[in-house]
Design an enzyme around this catalytic site. Structure first.
Site, short mmCIF file in Angstrom:
data_model
loop_
_atom_site.label_atom_id
_atom_site.label_comp_id
_atom_site.label_asym_id
_atom_site.label_seq_id
_atom_site.Cartn_x
_atom_site.Cartn_y
_atom_site.Cartn_z
N GLN A 169 -4.65 -5.79 6.80
CA GLN A 169 -5.95 -6.49 6.08
C GLN A 169 -5.77 -7.95 6.80
O GLN A 169 -6.35 -8.89 6.22
CB GLN A 169 -5.36 -6.74 4.58
CG GLN A 169 -5.49 -5.39 3.92
CD GLN A 169 -6.72 -4.93 3.75
OE1 GLN A 169 -7.81 -5.83 4.05
NE2 GLN A 169 -7.22 -3.66 3.45
N CYS A 225 -4.66 2.39 -3.84
CA CYS A 225 -3.46 3.11 -3.06
C CYS A 225 -2.13 2.22 -3.51
O CYS A 225 -1.35 1.83 -2.60
CB CYS A 225 -3.69 3.16 -1.45
SG CYS A 225 -4.92 4.36 -1.19
N LYS A 250 -10.29 -1.14 10.28
CA LYS A 250 -10.61 -2.38 9.46
C LYS A 250 -10.85 -3.66 10.33
O LYS A 250 -10.76 -4.62 9.69
CB LYS A 250 -9.38 -2.66 8.70
CG LYS A 250 -9.12 -1.48 7.61
CD LYS A 250 -7.83 -1.62 6.83
CE LYS A 250 -7.21 -0.43 6.13
NZ LYS A 250 -7.85 -0.28 4.78
N HIS A 273 0.87 -1.24 -0.13
CA HIS A 273 0.03 -0.08 -0.01
C HIS A 273 0.94 1.39 -0.01
O HIS A 273 1.77 1.23 0.54
CB HIS A 273 -0.86 -0.07 1.21
CG HIS A 273 -1.94 1.09 1.35
ND1 HIS A 273 -1.66 2.08 1.54
CD2 HIS A 273 -3.32 0.79 1.22
CE1 HIS A 273 -2.70 2.98 1.66
NE2 HIS A 273 -3.87 2.09 1.34
N ASP A 310 3.03 -5.05 8.06
CA ASP A 310 1.75 -4.13 7.86
C ASP A 310 0.63 -5.23 7.82
O ASP A 310 0.42 -5.85 6.71
CB ASP A 310 1.89 -3.43 6.34
CG ASP A 310 0.34 -2.88 6.06
OD1 ASP A 310 -0.55 -2.96 6.87
OD2 ASP A 310 0.22 -2.00 5.24
C1 LIG Z 1 -2.42 -3.11 3.42
C2 LIG Z 1 -2.62 -1.77 3.91
N1 LIG Z 1 -1.69 -1.03 4.54
C3 LIG Z 1 -1.89 0.26 4.86
C4 LIG Z 1 -3.12 0.87 4.89
C5 LIG Z 1 -3.46 2.04 5.19
O1 LIG Z 1 -4.25 2.09 6.56
P1 LIG Z 1 -4.94 3.43 7.10
O2 LIG Z 1 -5.53 4.37 6.05
O3 LIG Z 1 -5.92 3.05 8.11
O4 LIG Z 1 -3.66 4.24 7.78
C6 LIG Z 1 -4.27 0.02 4.32
C7 LIG Z 1 -5.86 0.63 4.20
O5 LIG Z 1 -6.02 0.79 3.08
C8 LIG Z 1 -4.04 -1.14 3.77
O6 LIG Z 1 -4.91 -1.97 3.22
#
Ligand SMILES: Cc1ncc(COP(=O)(O)O)c(C=O)c1O
Lengths: 413, 137
Positions: A210, A371, A233, A130, A207
Site C-alpha cells: 500500500q 483481509c 496496486k 494483512h 510489506d
Molecule cells: C498491505 C497488504 N499486504 C498484502 C496484500 C496482498 O497482496 P496480493 O493479494 O496482491 O498478493 C495486500 C492486498 O490486499 C495488502 O494491502
C-alpha cells in the site's frame, strides 16, 4: 499524510483520467466513481498497450534462445527489472525478484527462513497486518517451532512503539510489518522499526503493497532487508509482484521452487543452482506482467510519485472534512500519519447495506474485513466500509460520494 | 395461498417500482418489518453460510406445514430472506421442494444484486430447501 511529501507539480486530474479507459463508464446508470484503489488500482492505457504490444509483436520465451525475438523479449523483461530497481533505489538488479505478488513474495521469504530458524526463535509481526503477512509466518512457525509475536495497536490504529521495543530480543530473527495498513491507512514508522531490529541482528521484511503507489520508497535509505509489493496496486497488471531482498539475505535463502531457469547444471545426482535473481525465478515467468509493471513504473515516475501522493492527501483531507459534516460517520484509523484510505461505518447501518446502496449509485467502495480480521476484532466490529483514493479521483467524485452516503443513510434509518 | 400465488403477489408488487432505488427501498422496508425471530435460535449453527452478512434461519413443523423464521444483521439481507420466508413459509415440505421459484428472476433480483449478494440469496434458498428435505423424511 503529514510525512515529507513534497509535491513540485500539481496533478492535472482531468488529463490523467484520459489515460484510464475504465473510468469512463456508467455503473447502474451513474458515472463510475472508483474508490476501491487500495484493493487494486486501474490501468492506464500506457500499461495496457505495453502488454498488448508485447503479445502482438515481441512475445517469445526469455533467457533461453539465441534467436532475435527471444533476445528482445529477454531484454524488455530485464529492462523492467531495472526500472523497478531504480524505482526502489535498490543497489543491484539481481536483488529484484519477480514473483506473483505481495503474497508470493512473502511466502518465498517465509519458506526460505525454514532452514534458518530453530525452535524458540521469534518472529515479530503487527496487529495491522494483512492476512498475507500473518499466515505465511504462522505456517513458518508451525514448521520450525519458532514463536510469533505481535506488536499491539492503539485506538487510532497506530502501533504502540514501546511494546515493539519490549518484544525485541536476541531471539528475534525476523520482523515483518507493513509500511501502510490497507485497512486503516496508518503509515508505520518503519525506519525506526528497521533500525531497532537491526540492533538485535534481526532481518526486516516490509510489506509495501500500500505504499509504493503513494510516496517515494528508497530501500537503501530505509536499510530494509526485504521490501515487497504487488504490481496491480501500482497501476500495473495482476499476477506479478516484486521481492526486493538484500543480496546477502537472498544468498542465505534456499531456492523456493525447482524448475527451469533456476538451475546452473542438472544431473540426476545433483543440481547446482543459478545465481540471483534466477535462483528464485523457476519456470517461464509472467513476461507480459513484468513488462507491464515496467510500463507502470514509467507511468508513475513521469507523474512523480510524490506529486501523486500530495493530491491523494488533499483528497483525503477534503473527504474526511466532508464526511464529518454528516455527523453520523465513525472513523476507524485516525493515525496522525495516514495514507488516502478511509475506513468507516455509518451509525446504525450495516456496512453491506451501505456498500450495496453506494454501488446502486455507481460508487465502488470495499466492504468487509479487508483481509485484516484481527483489526476488526480489536474494534469489535464485523467490518467497515473503505474508500481509498488514487490520483485520478476528483473532489467532485467525493461530493457525489457524500450525497450518495446521505441517501443510503436515509434509506436505512 | 399456494407458493405460486404468493410469488404472483410479489411480482405484482415489484412491477410498480420505477427504478432500482425504489426496489431497494421496498426490500429494506421488508427487512425493517421482519420480526419475531426467537432469540434462543440466534446460534452460530443457524447462520446461513455464503452470505456476506449474518443471516439466521430457523425452521420447524407446525402440523403438516413447515414454518421458517429468519433474521439478519443487515437490512437488505433481512429484506431478501423476508421475501423468501413470505413465499415459502407455512407450506408443506413437498410443495416447497416441488416448486421452482421463479419470482427472483422475474423481479430482477438475480441481475441487480451484486454477485456476493446473489450468492447469499442462493445460499438462503438452498438452506431453506435443505430443511424441507430434512422434514419430509
Ligand atoms: C498491505 C497488504 N499486504 C498484502 C496484500 C496482498 O497482496 P496480493 O493479494 O496482491 O498478493 C495486500 C492486498 O490486499 C495488502 O494491502
Amino acid at each position: 499524510m503529514d510525512l515529507a511529501i513534497q509535491a513540485n507539480q500539481k496533478i492535472d486530474v482531468q488529463k490523467v483520467r484520459e489515460d484510464f479507459p475504465v473510468l469512463h463508464q456508467k455503473v447502474n446508470g451513474s458515472p463510475l466513481v472508483y474508490f476501491d484503489n487500495a484493493a487494486s488500482t486501474q490501468k492506464p492505457k500506457q500499461v495496457i498497450e505495453a502488454i498488448s504490444n508485447y503479445y502482438k509483436y515481441e512475445h517469445s520465451n526469455i533467457h533461453r534462445g539465441v534467436h532475435t525475438l527471444s533476445l528482445k523479449a529477454t531484454e524488455k523483461y530485464e529492462n523492467a527489472r531495472g526500472k523497478v530497481q531504480a524505482f526502489l533505489n535498490a543497489p543491484k538488479p539481481e536483488e529484484i525478484i519477480f514473483t506473483k505478488g505481495t503474497t508470493g513474495s512473502i511466502n518465498l521469504v517465509a519458506n526460505g527462513f525454514t532452514t534458518l530458524l530453530k525452535p524458540g526463535d521469534e518472529i515479530i509481526i503487527s496487529y495491522l497486518e494483512h492476512h498475507s503477512n500473518i499466515v505465511p509466518w504462522q505456517m513458518l512457525c508451525e514448521r520450525t517451532g519458532a514463536i510469533l509475536k505481535v506488536i499491539p495497536m492503539n485506538e487510532a490504529g497506530e502501533l504502540i512503539y514501546a511494546e515493539y521495543e519490549k518484544l525485541l530480543s536476541r531471539k528475534t530473527k525476523l520482523v515483518a510489518v507493513n509500511h501502510v495498513s490497507n485497512a486503516l491507512g496508518t503509515i508505520n514508522p518503519i525506519q525506526q522499526i528497521i533500525n531497532q531490529a537491526h540492533q538485535y541482528g534481526a532481518a526486516v521484511l516490509i510489506d509495501g503493497a500500500q505504499s509504493v503507489s503513494h510516496f517515494k520508497v528508497d530501500v537503501q535509505a530505509l536499510n530494509a532487508d526485504f521490501y515487497v509489493f504487488s504490481a496491480h496496486k501500482l497501476y500495473g497488471p495482476t499476477g506479478v509482484g516484486i521481492l526486493f531482498g538484500k543480496e546477502e539475505w537472498l544468498n542465505k535463502l534456499p531456492p523456493y521452487q525447482g524448475g527451469g531457469d533456476m538451475i546452473k547444471t542438472v544431473t540426476f545426482e545433483k543440481t547446482t543452482y543459478n545465481e540471483l535473481p534466477h535462483k528464485f525465478e523457476a519456470g517461464t515467468p509472467n513476461i507480459a506482467g513484468g513488462i507491464g509493471l515496467g510500463a507502470a513504473v514509467d507511468y508513475i515516475e513521469t507523474l512523480g510519485v510524490n506529486n501523486v501522493g500530495a493530491w491523494e492527501d488533499e483528497l483525503l483531507h477534503y473527504a474526511v472534512d466532508k464526511m464529518k459534516t454528516l455527523g453520523t460517520v465513525r472513523f476507524y484509523g485516525t493515525a496522525k500519519n495516514k495514507a488516502a484510505v478511509i475506513s468507516f461505518l455509518l451509525d446504525g447501518c450495516h456496512p453491506y447495506d451501505v456498500g450495496a446502496l453506494l454501488d446502486q449509485q455507481g460508487i465502488a467502495v470495499r466492504t468487509g474485513h479487508h483481509c485484516t480480521q484481527p483489526i476488526m476484532d480489536w474494534y469489535k466490529i464485523p467490518g467497515t466500509l473503505r474508500a481509498s483514493f488514487s490520483f485520478y479521483n476528483t473532489k467532485e467524485e467525493i461530493d457525489k460520494f457524500i450525497i450518495a452516503l446521505e441517501r443510503a443513510q436515509k434509506m436505512l434509518l | 395461498m399456494t407458493i405460486k400465488e404468493k410469488e404472483e403477489e410479489v411480482i405484482e408488487e415489484f412491477s410498480f417500482f420505477e427504478d432500482w432505488m425504489a426496489k431497494y427501498e421496498y426490500i429494506i422496508d421488508l427487512g425493517k418489518n421482519l420480526n419475531g425471530y426467537p432469540p434462543e435460535q440466534k446460534t452460530p449453527e443457524n447462520i446461513i453460510k455464503g452470505c456476506q452478512s449474518q443471516v439466521w434461519l430457523h425452521a420447524y413443523m407446525d402440523g403438516e406445514k413447515l414454518i421458517y423464521k429468519a433474521d439478519s444483521d443487515a437490512l437488505i439481507s433481512k429484506g431478501l430472506i423476508s421475501l423468501l420466508v413470505g413465499v415459502l413459509s407455512d407450506q408443506t415440505p413437498a410443495d416447497i421442494l416441488s416448486n421452482k421459484l421463479k419470482f427472483i428472476e422475474e423481479i430482477g433480483l438475480n441481475e441487480h444484486l451484486s454477485p456476493n449478494r446473489s450468492n447469499g440469496l442462493s445460499s438462503m434458498i438452498k438452506t431453506m430447501k435443505a430443511y424441507a428435505i430434512a422434514f419430509s423424511k
